[in-house]
Design a protein around this motif. Structure first.
Motif, PDB file in Angstrom:
ATOM      1  N   GLU A 415       0.591  -1.317  -0.055  1.00  0.00           N
ATOM      2  CA  GLU A 415       0.137  -0.092  -0.189  1.00  0.00           C
ATOM      3  C   GLU A 415       0.869   1.116  -0.024  1.00  0.00           C
ATOM      4  O   GLU A 415       0.651   2.002  -0.703  1.00  0.00           O
ATOM      5  CB  GLU A 415      -0.902  -0.018   1.267  1.00  0.00           C
ATOM      6  CG  GLU A 415      -2.078  -1.113   1.124  1.00  0.00           C
ATOM      7  CD  GLU A 415      -2.886  -1.139   2.384  1.00  0.00           C
ATOM      8  OE1 GLU A 415      -2.659  -0.055   3.447  1.00  0.00           O
ATOM      9  OE2 GLU A 415      -3.842  -1.978   2.467  1.00  0.00           O
ATOM     10  N   LEU A 416       2.013   1.182   0.821  1.00  0.00           N
ATOM     11  CA  LEU A 416       2.952   2.123   0.950  1.00  0.00           C
ATOM     12  C   LEU A 416       3.585   2.467  -0.515  1.00  0.00           C
ATOM     13  O   LEU A 416       3.773   3.885  -0.943  1.00  0.00           O
ATOM     14  CB  LEU A 416       3.921   2.312   1.899  1.00  0.00           C
ATOM     15  CG  LEU A 416       3.174   1.999   3.122  1.00  0.00           C
ATOM     16  CD1 LEU A 416       4.412   1.892   4.247  1.00  0.00           C
ATOM     17  CD2 LEU A 416       2.768   3.726   3.737  1.00  0.00           C
ATOM     18  N   GLN A 417       3.816   1.436  -1.177  1.00  0.00           N
ATOM     19  CA  GLN A 417       4.433   1.461  -2.391  1.00  0.00           C
ATOM     20  C   GLN A 417       3.655   2.207  -3.551  1.00  0.00           C
ATOM     21  O   GLN A 417       3.811   2.938  -4.409  1.00  0.00           O
ATOM     22  CB  GLN A 417       4.948   0.247  -2.939  1.00  0.00           C
ATOM     23  CG  GLN A 417       5.952  -0.713  -2.258  1.00  0.00           C
ATOM     24  CD  GLN A 417       6.600  -1.782  -2.724  1.00  0.00           C
ATOM     25  OE1 GLN A 417       5.570  -2.646  -3.199  1.00  0.00           O
ATOM     26  NE2 GLN A 417       7.709  -2.167  -3.248  1.00  0.00           N
ATOM     27  N   GLU A 418       2.124   1.801  -3.419  1.00  0.00           N
ATOM     28  CA  GLU A 418       1.141   2.159  -4.272  1.00  0.00           C
ATOM     29  C   GLU A 418       1.039   3.890  -3.963  1.00  0.00           C
ATOM     30  O   GLU A 418       0.733   4.606  -5.320  1.00  0.00           O
ATOM     31  CB  GLU A 418      -0.308   1.797  -4.162  1.00  0.00           C
ATOM     32  CG  GLU A 418      -0.222   0.274  -4.462  1.00  0.00           C
ATOM     33  CD  GLU A 418      -1.499  -0.425  -3.953  1.00  0.00           C
ATOM     34  OE1 GLU A 418      -2.441   0.047  -3.415  1.00  0.00           O
ATOM     35  OE2 GLU A 418      -1.614  -1.572  -4.317  1.00  0.00           O
ATOM     36  N   GLU A 419       1.218   4.139  -2.971  1.00  0.00           N
ATOM     37  CA  GLU A 419       1.262   5.610  -2.790  1.00  0.00           C
ATOM     38  C   GLU A 419       2.519   6.338  -3.343  1.00  0.00           C
ATOM     39  O   GLU A 419       2.289   7.477  -3.756  1.00  0.00           O
ATOM     40  CB  GLU A 419       0.955   5.997  -1.226  1.00  0.00           C
ATOM     41  CG  GLU A 419       0.757   7.528  -0.805  1.00  0.00           C
ATOM     42  CD  GLU A 419       0.301   7.781   0.603  1.00  0.00           C
ATOM     43  OE1 GLU A 419       0.238   9.218   0.772  1.00  0.00           O
ATOM     44  OE2 GLU A 419      -0.106   6.795   1.222  1.00  0.00           O
ATOM     45  N   CYS A 420       3.522   5.863  -3.190  1.00  0.00           N
ATOM     46  CA  CYS A 420       4.661   6.427  -3.774  1.00  0.00           C
ATOM     47  C   CYS A 420       4.385   6.401  -5.133  1.00  0.00           C
ATOM     48  O   CYS A 420       5.254   7.341  -6.103  1.00  0.00           O
ATOM     49  CB  CYS A 420       5.940   5.305  -3.507  1.00  0.00           C
ATOM     50  SG  CYS A 420       6.522   5.486  -1.900  1.00  0.00           S
ATOM     51  N   HIS A 421       4.022   5.329  -5.896  1.00  0.00           N
ATOM     52  CA  HIS A 421       3.782   5.502  -7.471  1.00  0.00           C
ATOM     53  C   HIS A 421       2.814   6.626  -7.662  1.00  0.00           C
ATOM     54  O   HIS A 421       3.144   7.241  -8.707  1.00  0.00           O
ATOM     55  CB  HIS A 421       3.259   4.109  -7.818  1.00  0.00           C
ATOM     56  CG  HIS A 421       4.236   3.178  -7.879  1.00  0.00           C
ATOM     57  ND1 HIS A 421       5.394   3.247  -8.849  1.00  0.00           N
ATOM     58  CD2 HIS A 421       4.542   1.829  -7.364  1.00  0.00           C
ATOM     59  CE1 HIS A 421       6.044   1.980  -8.773  1.00  0.00           C
ATOM     60  NE2 HIS A 421       5.667   1.274  -7.700  1.00  0.00           N
ATOM     61  N   LYS A 422       1.767   6.750  -6.811  1.00  0.00           N
ATOM     62  CA  LYS A 422       0.886   7.841  -7.063  1.00  0.00           C
ATOM     63  C   LYS A 422       1.449   9.135  -7.171  1.00  0.00           C
ATOM     64  O   LYS A 422       1.150  10.157  -7.844  1.00  0.00           O
ATOM     65  CB  LYS A 422      -0.280   7.354  -5.836  1.00  0.00           C
ATOM     66  CG  LYS A 422      -1.308   8.647  -6.206  1.00  0.00           C
ATOM     67  CD  LYS A 422      -2.273   8.725  -5.108  1.00  0.00           C
ATOM     68  CE  LYS A 422      -3.415   9.773  -5.253  1.00  0.00           C
ATOM     69  NZ  LYS A 422      -4.468   9.558  -4.076  1.00  0.00           N
ATOM     70  N   ILE A 423       2.287   9.287  -6.146  1.00  0.00           N
ATOM     71  CA  ILE A 423       3.070  10.753  -6.064  1.00  0.00           C
ATOM     72  C   ILE A 423       4.100  10.693  -7.304  1.00  0.00           C
ATOM     73  O   ILE A 423       3.934  11.987  -7.685  1.00  0.00           O
ATOM     74  CB  ILE A 423       3.774  10.836  -4.512  1.00  0.00           C
ATOM     75  CG1 ILE A 423       2.880  10.959  -3.373  1.00  0.00           C
ATOM     76  CG2 ILE A 423       4.694  12.152  -4.507  1.00  0.00           C
ATOM     77  CD1 ILE A 423       3.775  10.593  -2.094  1.00  0.00           C
ATOM     78  N   LEU A 424       4.586   9.906  -7.384  1.00  0.00           N
ATOM     79  CA  LEU A 424       5.555   9.919  -8.755  1.00  0.00           C
ATOM     80  C   LEU A 424       4.436  10.528  -9.901  1.00  0.00           C
ATOM     81  O   LEU A 424       5.009  11.232 -10.764  1.00  0.00           O
ATOM     82  CB  LEU A 424       6.239   8.558  -9.083  1.00  0.00           C
ATOM     83  CG  LEU A 424       7.403   8.470  -8.151  1.00  0.00           C
ATOM     84  CD1 LEU A 424       7.923   6.876  -8.183  1.00  0.00           C
ATOM     85  CD2 LEU A 424       8.485   9.470  -8.161  1.00  0.00           C
ATOM     86  N   GLY A 425       3.645   9.884 -10.038  1.00  0.00           N
ATOM     87  CA  GLY A 425       2.466  10.108 -11.131  1.00  0.00           C
ATOM     88  C   GLY A 425       2.271  11.429 -11.216  1.00  0.00           C
ATOM     89  O   GLY A 425       1.713  12.007 -12.265  1.00  0.00           O
ATOM     90  N   GLU A 426       2.203  12.349 -10.133  1.00  0.00           N
ATOM     91  CA  GLU A 426       1.823  13.553 -10.103  1.00  0.00           C
ATOM     92  C   GLU A 426       2.792  14.677 -10.634  1.00  0.00           C
ATOM     93  O   GLU A 426       2.323  15.921 -10.956  1.00  0.00           O
ATOM     94  CB  GLU A 426       1.197  13.972  -8.602  1.00  0.00           C
ATOM     95  CG  GLU A 426       0.184  13.213  -8.133  1.00  0.00           C
ATOM     96  CD  GLU A 426      -0.096  13.395  -6.830  1.00  0.00           C
ATOM     97  OE1 GLU A 426       0.963  14.113  -6.034  1.00  0.00           O
ATOM     98  OE2 GLU A 426      -1.094  13.052  -6.146  1.00  0.00           O
ATOM     99  N   PHE A 427       4.155  14.178 -10.770  1.00  0.00           N
ATOM    100  CA  PHE A 427       4.898  14.923 -11.445  1.00  0.00           C
ATOM    101  C   PHE A 427       4.816  15.099 -12.991  1.00  0.00           C
ATOM    102  O   PHE A 427       4.534  14.044 -13.388  1.00  0.00           O
ATOM    103  CB  PHE A 427       6.509  14.381 -11.330  1.00  0.00           C
ATOM    104  CG  PHE A 427       7.033  14.717  -9.698  1.00  0.00           C
ATOM    105  CD1 PHE A 427       7.241  15.893  -9.377  1.00  0.00           C
ATOM    106  CD2 PHE A 427       6.688  13.805  -8.728  1.00  0.00           C
ATOM    107  CE1 PHE A 427       7.977  16.169  -7.913  1.00  0.00           C
ATOM    108  CE2 PHE A 427       7.239  13.952  -7.401  1.00  0.00           C
ATOM    109  CZ  PHE A 427       7.628  15.187  -6.941  1.00  0.00           C
TER     110      PHE A 427
END
Length: 478
Positions: A415-427
């Motif tokens: 779940e924490l990895q998914e949130e990291c991917h989500k943050i990366l996708g916002e750039f």
């Protein structure tokens, strides 16, 4: 750190002595040491009998010794350096060991800078200067006296610096020739960053703060450098760019320190020549210390520190500073900053002690460190400051005597990895795209390059956290 007189560093000076710079301690070989190893290798190499070696084409060294005048102006005024060399390269200056230093139980002095060479001002009113360089009645004192005691320490030092550069025969008039100029200085955010550069940061909050700094400095200049101002004031900064330059020098090179002068103890802000050429590291081998007997600031090697010839001598500018703080103050960031933070919103948490154990991280939270000696070769190459940052920034839980449930730990990690991917996708861009711009754009400006590196380092931290969580899941036992 040594005693109450040691460096407090709420703000001071490694993009390089000319421009603050940072290096990754784990895999760093200084340019000076690399150059000497190449010279030694070429000297010891021999040709087979009867074969004549062609003369190699001369290569320009990456860095060169500082101009002799750089030493001369300080040595004439009792500045001393022991076992170190000042070197200058494309990105500015650096300080390197000129010989091996065996670890000792006590700290060892490598530089002594007398108070008379510094620009120093007390942190609180009444403003006191050490030495007292401003004559009675000079209007620059009225400008200094008008500053906000809490928020405008950089303006006060900038005014003091401009005055020192203007006084005939003053040490800083000579030392100023070795200060960075706007064309090649990475740290002068107030001076160099244009609106397009700020957009490249991909950090609206940081961009706004830098814009506010610019506006605040320009308004201060307009208030005090008006057309009818006395000539002795106007010639110090004839345009706002000159004042912005001085503010940037003060902002990035000043140190805060408690000094003792006889019976007087003062919290002061200082511009310290030569010591300001020491670059930044998160694992510094030096610190600053005030020697009150003869009013000297000492640069000292940490006790027990082993130094090899060619190693760079470094300080930690701001302990515990995130990349956005380092960027705002000094104009650099790092992909291995152990204090950088990612704000997670997920309720998922991993077990703190298990995560630390997996990567052999020891110590309390404020002093996490990697047990390099007991780690495998794989971990030695993987665990860096970014993994330490992950241990600090990841949401964790810890309850005594409560065992972990591996399946739940893996679920939380995913779940924490998914949130990291989500943050990366916002750039708007990826780290690979950022690196491509840095590699292919030959005409890129220094400020744009710095901004792109900053945003790339934020993404690299997220990618490292994702990778660390993969390793964490793989090492959990059912």
């Amino acid at each position: 750190m040594a005693s109450a007189a040691s460096l407090l560093l709420p703000f001071p000076s490694h993009f390089s002595i000319g421009t603050r710079k940072f290096h990754n301690d784990a895999a760093f070989i200084s340019p000076l040491r690399k150059r000497r190893l190449q010279i030694r290798a070429s000297v010891t190499a021999t040709a087979p009998r009867g074969l004549k070696l062609s003369e190699p084409e001369p290569l320009l060294p990456e860095i060169q010794p500082a101009d002799p005048d750089f030493y001369r102006i300080g040595y004439m005024r009792n500045m001393r350096a022991y076992g170190v060399e000042f070197m200058e390269g494309p990105d500015g200056f650096g300080v390197y060991a000129s010989r091996d230093v065996e670890p000792l139980r006590r700290a060892r002095v490598i530089m002594e800078i007398p108070l008379e060479l510094m620009l120093t001002i007390s942190q609180k009113k009444p403003w006191m200067f050490f030495p007292d360089v401003i004559p009675i009645g000079h209007p620059i004192f009225d400008i200094i006296n008008s500053t906000d005691p809490e928020t405008e320490e950089d303006f006060r030092l900038a005014c003091l610096l401009l005055y020192g550069l203007d006084v005939q025969g003053h040490f800083w008039q000579s030392y100023g020739d070795f200060l960075p100029v706007s064309e090649n200085n990475l740290i002068k955010l107030l001076h160099c960053f244009l609106q397009d550069d700020l957009v490249e940061l991909q950090d609206p909050d940081l961009s706004l703060r830098i814009e506010q700094h610019q506006k605040r400095a320009v308004e201060f200049w307009e208030k005090h450098w008006y057309p009818a101002a006395p000539l002795k004031i106007r010639r110090l900064a004839r345009d706002p760019e000159r004042f912005l330059w001085a503010v940037s020098i003060a902002q990035s090179r000043a140190v805060s320190m408690k000094i003792r002068l006889g019976a007087l103890v003062q919290n002061t802000n200082l511009l310290v020549p030569y010591a300001d050429m020491l670059n930044h590291s998160f694992q510094p081998n030096c610190f600053l210390h005030w020697r009150f007997k003869d009013r000297m600031l000492e640069v000292m090697i940490n006790a027990g520190q082993h130094i090899k010839e060619g190693d760079e001598m470094t300080l930690n500018y701001l302990d515990g500073a995130m990349n956005n703080v380092l960027m705002e103050r000094y104009g650099f960031s790092s992909p291995v900053n152990p204090w950088d933070v990612i704000k997670f919103s997920s309720p998922a948490k991993i077990h703190l002690d298990t995560f630390l154990s997996v990567f052999n991280i020891s110590g309390l939270e404020d002093n996490y460190h990697h047990n390099y000696k007991v780690s495998s070769e794989e971990d030695r190459s993987f665990v860096d400051g970014a993994v330490i940052a992950a241990a600090r920034t990841l949401p964790t839980w810890s309850e005594k005597d409560v065992p972990i449930i591996p399946s739940r730990e893996r679920k939380a990690a995913r779940e924490l990895q998914e949130e990291c991917h989500k943050i990366l996708g916002e750039f708007p861009t990826t780290s690979q795209q950022d690196q491509l711009v840095l590699d292919t754009d030959a005409s890129i400006s220094k400020t744009r390059e710095t901004a792109i590196k900053y945003r790339m380092h934020r993404k690299l931290l997220l990618e490292k956290i994702i990778e660390a969580l993969d390793v964490y899941q793989g090492r959990l036992f059912f």
